[in-house]
Write a protein that holds these residues in place. Structure first.
Motif, mmCIF file in Angstrom:
data_model
loop_
_atom_site.group_PDB
_atom_site.id
_atom_site.type_symbol
_atom_site.label_atom_id
_atom_site.label_comp_id
_atom_site.label_asym_id
_atom_site.label_seq_id
_atom_site.Cartn_x
_atom_site.Cartn_y
_atom_site.Cartn_z
ATOM 1 N N HIS A 1 7.396 69.602 47.556
ATOM 2 C CA HIS A 1 6.842 68.753 46.501
ATOM 3 C C HIS A 1 5.331 68.576 46.687
ATOM 4 N N TRP A 2 4.900 68.422 47.920
ATOM 5 C CA TRP A 2 3.463 68.334 48.176
ATOM 6 C C TRP A 2 2.785 69.678 47.919
ATOM 7 N N GLN A 3 3.431 70.755 48.321
ATOM 8 C CA GLN A 3 2.844 72.065 48.090
ATOM 9 C C GLN A 3 2.736 72.376 46.606
ATOM 10 N N ARG A 4 3.716 71.938 45.813
ATOM 11 C CA ARG A 4 3.593 72.077 44.365
ATOM 12 C C ARG A 4 2.396 71.267 43.863
ATOM 13 N N HIS A 5 2.190 70.087 44.407
ATOM 14 C CA HIS A 5 1.053 69.259 44.024
ATOM 15 C C HIS A 5 -0.262 69.950 44.373
ATOM 16 N N GLU A 6 -0.334 70.552 45.554
ATOM 17 C CA GLU A 6 -1.530 71.302 45.943
ATOM 18 C C GLU A 6 -1.847 72.388 44.921
ATOM 19 N N VAL A 7 -0.806 73.093 44.492
ATOM 20 C CA VAL A 7 -0.989 74.171 43.523
ATOM 21 C C VAL A 7 -1.375 73.610 42.163
ATOM 22 N N ALA A 8 -0.636 72.614 41.682
ATOM 23 C CA ALA A 8 -0.877 72.070 40.348
ATOM 24 C C ALA A 8 -2.271 71.474 40.218
ATOM 25 N N GLN A 9 -2.804 70.946 41.308
ATOM 26 C CA GLN A 9 -4.156 70.379 41.288
ATOM 27 C C GLN A 9 -5.232 71.441 41.505
ATOM 28 N N ALA A 10 -4.823 72.700 41.698
ATOM 29 C CA ALA A 10 -5.751 73.811 41.930
ATOM 30 C C ALA A 10 -6.704 73.511 43.077
ATOM 31 N N TRP A 11 -6.151 72.972 44.145
ATOM 32 C CA TRP A 11 -6.965 72.735 45.335
ATOM 33 C C TRP A 11 -7.293 74.071 46.006
ATOM 34 N N PRO A 12 -8.462 74.198 46.598
ATOM 35 C CA PRO A 12 -8.876 75.465 47.219
ATOM 36 C C PRO A 12 -8.246 75.664 48.593
ATOM 37 N N MET A 13 -6.939 75.928 48.583
ATOM 38 C CA MET A 13 -6.193 76.075 49.827
ATOM 39 C C MET A 13 -6.114 77.558 50.203
ATOM 40 N N LEU A 14 -7.029 77.991 51.043
ATOM 41 C CA LEU A 14 -7.008 79.373 51.509
ATOM 42 C C LEU A 14 -5.826 79.592 52.442
ATOM 43 N N THR A 15 -5.280 80.788 52.425
ATOM 44 C CA THR A 15 -4.180 81.146 53.314
ATOM 45 C C THR A 15 -4.677 82.094 54.407
ATOM 46 N N GLN A 16 -3.934 82.131 55.506
ATOM 47 C CA GLN A 16 -4.312 83.018 56.612
ATOM 48 C C GLN A 16 -4.371 84.471 56.153
ATOM 49 N N GLU A 17 -3.442 84.855 55.284
ATOM 50 C CA GLU A 17 -3.370 86.234 54.809
ATOM 51 C C GLU A 17 -4.670 86.693 54.159
ATOM 52 N N HIS A 18 -5.372 85.771 53.476
ATOM 53 C CA HIS A 18 -6.570 86.144 52.729
ATOM 54 C C HIS A 18 -7.855 85.604 53.358
ATOM 55 N N SER A 19 -7.763 85.122 54.597
ATOM 56 C CA SER A 19 -8.962 84.684 55.310
ATOM 57 C C SER A 19 -9.901 85.868 55.513
ATOM 58 N N GLY A 20 -11.169 85.688 55.146
ATOM 59 C CA GLY A 20 -12.163 86.743 55.314
ATOM 60 C C GLY A 20 -12.196 87.757 54.190
ATOM 61 N N GLU A 21 -11.506 87.473 53.063
ATOM 62 C CA GLU A 21 -11.447 88.427 51.958
ATOM 63 C C GLU A 21 -12.191 87.964 50.704
ATOM 64 N N LEU A 22 -12.335 86.663 50.499
ATOM 65 C CA LEU A 22 -12.813 86.116 49.234
ATOM 66 C C LEU A 22 -14.057 85.263 49.443
ATOM 67 N N VAL A 23 -14.985 85.316 48.494
ATOM 68 C CA VAL A 23 -16.100 84.368 48.540
ATOM 69 C C VAL A 23 -15.586 83.011 48.069
ATOM 70 N N PRO A 24 -16.155 81.911 48.552
ATOM 71 C CA PRO A 24 -15.571 80.588 48.280
ATOM 72 C C PRO A 24 -15.544 80.203 46.806
ATOM 73 N N GLN A 25 -16.488 80.726 45.999
ATOM 74 C CA GLN A 25 -16.470 80.388 44.571
ATOM 75 C C GLN A 25 -15.213 80.896 43.880
ATOM 76 N N MET A 26 -14.586 81.945 44.419
ATOM 77 C CA MET A 26 -13.369 82.471 43.803
ATOM 78 C C MET A 26 -12.215 81.484 43.915
ATOM 79 N N LEU A 27 -12.288 80.558 44.870
ATOM 80 C CA LEU A 27 -11.284 79.509 45.015
ATOM 81 C C LEU A 27 -11.737 78.214 44.345
#
Length: 294
Positions: free
Chosen positions: A158-184
């Protein structure tokens, strides 16, 4: 009803020492010189090429600075930050198992949080426990006040759905070092200050901003599902065909609905058909404007 959710997926990095503020000012996208002890901020830590290693909530706790981020990101980001810490009077440590983290959601969650932690600031304190407040939820750092002990418990999803629904910039380990911060959308939520001066990766991040180099942003999508898809490739409809659309960051499955955040082209149409595996998805309204939008 208010719900209390143990945030076991999040951890805490602590920084102490005389050079903590100056050290972080030269490392992070947020302006440490302007971070007040009564407010928390989003922030990011990048590599020299401007790619985001970790995103987090950051705040002060007495003489310490704490960063809240996904636990698995700590194993990636902490060693990178420690490489530079050896030249400063600063100590970094993972204290994820020392301070519990809980989230509060629900219709009267904020009313109960405000009653226990009165005030108008986004960072409040009751004894040794701190409250990080936003417009829709509250995050509690430290021992729970007795008044909250009897709240209904809710699953982490339920909290993770809230994180997503609020479009919080939650980077994942899988994509660490791949994206510039503005993309999040890190700048859209106040996690990048473009006038703060030099820091690791600043040249790339500033160029993307001032020269309009970033063509992607983070979106929220949702659709009916009974299980998390095995497929990790998001696709978009082009006529009768499908092609790869963008990076999927976070997913949450609650009450037969799949929610996810994804990096897509900024010019994508709001009614674009998307799918992840066999799950058809629709784009949801972003809860905040992108940086620079009216």
């Amino acid at each position: 009803m208010a719900q209390l959710i143990p945030l076991t997926h999040l951890g805490i990095v602590r920084l102490t020492g005389d050079d903590t503020t100056a050290f972080l000012q030269g490392q992070l996208t947020c302006n440490m010189n302007q971070l007040e002890p009564t407010h928390w901020s989003w922030g990011g830590h990048c590599d020299p090429k401007g790619k985001l290693l970790a995103s987090f909530r950051i705040f002060k706790r007495d003489a310490e600075v704490l960063l809240i981020m996904p636990r698995d990101l700590i194993t990636v980001d902490l060693p990178q930050m420690q490489k530079y810490a050896v030249f400063n009077k600063v100590e970094l440590s993972d204290i994820s198992d020392q301070l519990p983290l809980h989230g509060m959601l629900g219709d009267d969650a904020l009313a109960q949080a405000d009653a226990l932690f009165p005030g108008n600031d986004t960072l409040r304190r009751l004894g040794d426990t701190q409250l990080l407040r936003d417009s829709h939820s509250a995050l509690i750092v430290g021992a729970l006040p007795d008044a909250l002990a009897n709240l209904d418990a809710a699953d982490l999803s339920h909290w993770q759905r809230h994180e997503v629904a609020q479009a919080w910039p939650m980077l994942t380990q899988e994509h660490s070092g791949e994206l510039v911060p503005q993309m999040l959308n890190l700048d859209a939520v106040g996690g990048i200050q473009y006038d703060k001066g030099c820091y690791i990766g600043q040249e790339t991040i500033a160029r993307m901003h001032f020269r309009g180099g970033n063509k992607r942003a983070m979106y929220v999508a949702m659709g009916p599902a009974q299980a998390l898809p095995d497929d990790s490739e998001l696709q978009m409809a082009i006529g009768d065909n499908w092609r790869r659309a963008g990076v999927v960051l976070n997913q949450a499955l609650v009450d037969g609905q799949l929610w996810l955040t994804t990096i897509l082209a900024k010019e994508i149409e709001a009614d674009t058909r998307l799918r992840l595996g066999e799950v058809e998805l629709t784009l949801q309204p972003r809860p905040y404007p992108l940086f620079g939008d009216s």
